[in-house]
Write a protein that holds these residues in place. Structure first.
Motif, PDB file in Angstrom:
ATOM      1  N   ASN A  69       0.836  -1.207   0.000  1.00  0.00           N
ATOM      2  CA  ASN A  69       0.000   0.000   0.000  1.00  0.00           C
ATOM      3  C   ASN A  69       0.869   1.255   0.000  1.00  0.00           C
ATOM      4  OD1 ASN A  69      -2.460   1.391  -0.034  1.00  0.00           O
ATOM      5  ND2 ASN A  69      -2.503   1.588   2.200  1.00  0.00           N
ATOM      6  N   GLY A  70       1.892   1.245  -0.846  1.00  0.00           N
ATOM      7  CA  GLY A  70       2.840   2.356  -0.904  1.00  0.00           C
ATOM      8  C   GLY A  70       2.628   3.231  -2.132  1.00  0.00           C
ATOM      9  N   ASN A  71       3.480   4.243  -2.223  1.00  0.00           N
ATOM     10  CA  ASN A  71       3.405   5.153  -3.363  1.00  0.00           C
ATOM     11  C   ASN A  71       4.818   5.512  -3.829  1.00  0.00           C
ATOM     12  OD1 ASN A  71       2.173   6.757  -5.332  1.00  0.00           O
ATOM     13  ND2 ASN A  71       2.145   8.566  -4.013  1.00  0.00           N
ATOM     14  N   TYR A  72       5.690   4.510  -3.853  1.00  0.00           N
ATOM     15  CA  TYR A  72       7.050   4.739  -4.324  1.00  0.00           C
ATOM     16  C   TYR A  72       7.024   5.185  -5.780  1.00  0.00           C
ATOM     17  CZ  TYR A  72       8.382   2.275  -0.065  1.00  0.00           C
ATOM     18  OH  TYR A  72       8.534   1.893   1.252  1.00  0.00           O
ATOM     19  N   TRP A  73       7.899   6.159  -6.099  1.00  0.00           N
ATOM     20  CA  TRP A  73       7.999   6.784  -7.418  1.00  0.00           C
ATOM     21  C   TRP A  73       6.710   7.524  -7.786  1.00  0.00           C
ATOM     22  CZ3 TRP A  73      10.902   3.476 -11.582  1.00  0.00           C
ATOM     23  CH2 TRP A  73      12.090   2.937 -11.038  1.00  0.00           C
ATOM     24  N   PHE A  74       5.799   7.716  -6.838  1.00  0.00           N
ATOM     25  CA  PHE A  74       4.489   8.341  -7.102  1.00  0.00           C
ATOM     26  C   PHE A  74       3.745   7.617  -8.217  1.00  0.00           C
ATOM     27  CE2 PHE A  74       7.037  12.025  -5.500  1.00  0.00           C
ATOM     28  CZ  PHE A  74       6.388  12.121  -4.275  1.00  0.00           C
ATOM     29  N   LEU A  75       3.860   6.291  -8.207  1.00  0.00           N
ATOM     30  CA  LEU A  75       3.209   5.496  -9.243  1.00  0.00           C
ATOM     31  C   LEU A  75       1.769   5.143  -8.885  1.00  0.00           C
ATOM     32  CD1 LEU A  75       6.118   3.060 -10.227  1.00  0.00           C
ATOM     33  CD2 LEU A  75       5.330   5.104 -11.446  1.00  0.00           C
ATOM     34  N   SER A  76       1.431   5.234  -7.599  1.00  0.00           N
ATOM     35  CA  SER A  76       0.058   4.922  -7.187  1.00  0.00           C
ATOM     36  C   SER A  76      -0.846   6.137  -7.282  1.00  0.00           C
ATOM     37  CB  SER A  76       0.052   4.388  -5.747  1.00  0.00           C
ATOM     38  OG  SER A  76       0.792   3.189  -5.653  1.00  0.00           O
ATOM     39  N   GLU A  77      -0.288   7.300  -6.963  1.00  0.00           N
ATOM     40  CA  GLU A  77      -1.038   8.552  -7.051  1.00  0.00           C
ATOM     41  C   GLU A  77      -0.068   9.716  -7.059  1.00  0.00           C
ATOM     42  OE1 GLU A  77      -3.545   8.848  -3.652  1.00  0.00           O
ATOM     43  OE2 GLU A  77      -1.890   8.855  -2.224  1.00  0.00           O
ATOM     44  N   LYS A  78      -0.555  10.884  -7.456  1.00  0.00           N
ATOM     45  CA  LYS A  78       0.282  12.078  -7.472  1.00  0.00           C
ATOM     46  C   LYS A  78       0.521  12.560  -6.044  1.00  0.00           C
ATOM     47  CE  LYS A  78      -1.534  13.679 -11.930  1.00  0.00           C
ATOM     48  NZ  LYS A  78      -2.196  14.802 -12.649  1.00  0.00           N
ATOM     49  N   PRO A  79       1.652  13.240  -5.811  1.00  0.00           N
ATOM     50  CA  PRO A  79       1.903  13.774  -4.463  1.00  0.00           C
ATOM     51  C   PRO A  79       0.914  14.869  -4.114  1.00  0.00           C
ATOM     52  CG  PRO A  79       3.544  14.585  -6.015  1.00  0.00           C
ATOM     53  CD  PRO A  79       2.758  13.537  -6.746  1.00  0.00           C
ATOM     54  N   ALA A  80       0.558  14.943  -2.835  1.00  0.00           N
ATOM     55  CA  ALA A  80      -0.342  15.999  -2.388  1.00  0.00           C
ATOM     56  C   ALA A  80       0.386  17.341  -2.418  1.00  0.00           C
ATOM     57  CB  ALA A  80      -0.829  15.695  -0.976  1.00  0.00           C
ATOM     58  N   GLY A  81      -0.358  18.398  -2.654  1.00  0.00           N
ATOM     59  CA  GLY A  81       0.239  19.720  -2.609  1.00  0.00           C
ATOM     60  C   GLY A  81       0.723  20.239  -3.939  1.00  0.00           C
ATOM     61  N   GLY A  82       0.576  19.446  -4.997  1.00  0.00           N
ATOM     62  CA  GLY A  82       0.972  19.909  -6.319  1.00  0.00           C
ATOM     63  C   GLY A  82       2.405  19.577  -6.666  1.00  0.00           C
ATOM     64  N   SER A  83       2.626  19.291  -7.947  1.00  0.00           N
ATOM     65  CA  SER A  83       3.962  18.961  -8.436  1.00  0.00           C
ATOM     66  C   SER A  83       3.957  19.015  -9.955  1.00  0.00           C
ATOM     67  CB  SER A  83       4.386  17.561  -7.981  1.00  0.00           C
ATOM     68  OG  SER A  83       3.671  16.566  -8.677  1.00  0.00           O
ATOM     69  N   LEU A  84       5.115  18.733 -10.545  1.00  0.00           N
ATOM     70  CA  LEU A  84       5.233  18.674 -12.000  1.00  0.00           C
ATOM     71  C   LEU A  84       4.256  17.669 -12.595  1.00  0.00           C
ATOM     72  CD1 LEU A  84       6.770  19.226 -14.694  1.00  0.00           C
ATOM     73  CD2 LEU A  84       8.350  17.406 -14.025  1.00  0.00           C
ATOM     74  N   LEU A  85       3.923  16.628 -11.842  1.00  0.00           N
ATOM     75  CA  LEU A  85       3.039  15.579 -12.355  1.00  0.00           C
ATOM     76  C   LEU A  85       1.652  16.115 -12.691  1.00  0.00           C
ATOM     77  CD1 LEU A  85       3.939  12.575 -10.006  1.00  0.00           C
ATOM     78  CD2 LEU A  85       4.950  13.222 -12.196  1.00  0.00           C
ATOM     79  N   ASP A  86       1.269  17.228 -12.068  1.00  0.00           N
ATOM     80  CA  ASP A  86      -0.043  17.802 -12.348  1.00  0.00           C
ATOM     81  C   ASP A  86      -0.179  18.252 -13.801  1.00  0.00           C
ATOM     82  OD1 ASP A  86      -0.837  17.421  -9.734  1.00  0.00           O
ATOM     83  OD2 ASP A  86      -0.171  19.400  -9.085  1.00  0.00           O
ATOM     84  N   TYR A  87       0.958  18.481 -14.458  1.00  0.00           N
ATOM     85  CA  TYR A  87       0.946  18.951 -15.844  1.00  0.00           C
ATOM     86  C   TYR A  87       1.140  17.808 -16.846  1.00  0.00           C
ATOM     87  CZ  TYR A  87       1.660  23.379 -13.447  1.00  0.00           C
ATOM     88  OH  TYR A  87       1.541  24.464 -12.607  1.00  0.00           O
TER      89      TYR A  87
END
Length: 232
Positions: free
Chosen positions: A185-203
């Motif tokens: 139930n982890g999120n290594y490499w942000f592969l499960s979900e985007k990080p909270a608070g906003g990041s480059l992944l939002d684009y």
């Protein structure tokens, strides 16, 4: 021992605070020193220093996991050494002990791309002089310094093929990390979900499509690193 066991309310981290900016300045100064003094450094017996740095990184990382355990923060869903900077740190330790060119080819791209982002925009709760602050910046700065050191001092110049090998390495690890995330139930490499608070992944699109977009981002970043350090 508050510098080691204290909570983040006692030593909070603030983005672009004086101590954060000092770490950024130290980071760039270190690279400048490597280039400016490369002739002197090349003439020294360097092996003992390389081994000493490898040992110091190993001790710091061991102390970090000890800190997580003693403060009740260790958990397999977030503390396994699976993030790219964790993997790069292991590679740096092995590189300093073995001087293996193939290891350098990986850490030059994966380590620099990840560590620069971490140094400039750290995901960090603890400020100076807490141990976590020192550990974070020491390990991330050394990842890049060591990568540059082997290019400048030992002339480990990357080939464009190394860009493709680094991408292939990440894609081989990708399904393994996805499976581990599912198992713990982890999120290594942000592969499960985007990080909270906003990041480059939002684009880069919604989940899971941003994972494909990251392939293009990685290729561009790795190519830029190759252009900077390739043999002239």
């Amino acid at each position: 021992m508050s510098w080691y066991t204290g909570n983040n309310s006692q030593t909070p981290f603030s983005m672009f605070s004086a101590e954060h900016l000092l770490m950024i300045i130290i980071f760039f100064l270190g690279i400048a020193v490597i280039y400016a003094l490369k002739s002197r450094i090349k003439n020294r017996r360097l092996r003992k220093y390389e081994i000493a740095i490898a040992v110091s990184l190993l001790l710091f990382e061991t102390a970090y996991h000890g800190w997580l355990i003693t403060t009740g923060q260790w958990g397999k869903n977030h503390a396994l050494p699976l993030e790219l900077c964790n993997i790069s740190l292991v590679f740096v330790i092995v590189l300093m002990l073995t001087r293996h060119r193939a290891i350098h080819s990986l850490v030059l791209f994966i380590g620099i791309a990840g560590a620069i982002q971490a140094i400039v925009t750290p995901v960090l709760s603890y400020g100076f002089p807490h141990f976590r602050f020192v550990h974070f910046f020491y390990t991330h700065i050394l990842i890049i310094w060591v990568s540059v050191y082997f290019v400048v001092i030992h002339n480990y110049r990357p080939r464009f093929l190394s860009v493709l090998i680094a991408l292939l390495f990440l894609n081989i690890l990708l399904p393994v990390i996805i499976w581990i995330n599912h198992s713990v139930n982890g999120n290594y490499w942000f592969l499960s979900e985007k990080p909270a608070g906003g990041s480059l992944l939002d684009y880069l699109g919604p989940h899971p499509w941003y994972i494909l977009s990251l392939q293009g981002v990685a290729f561009v970043l790795f190519t830029l690193i190759w252009l900077v350090f390739k043999k002239r």
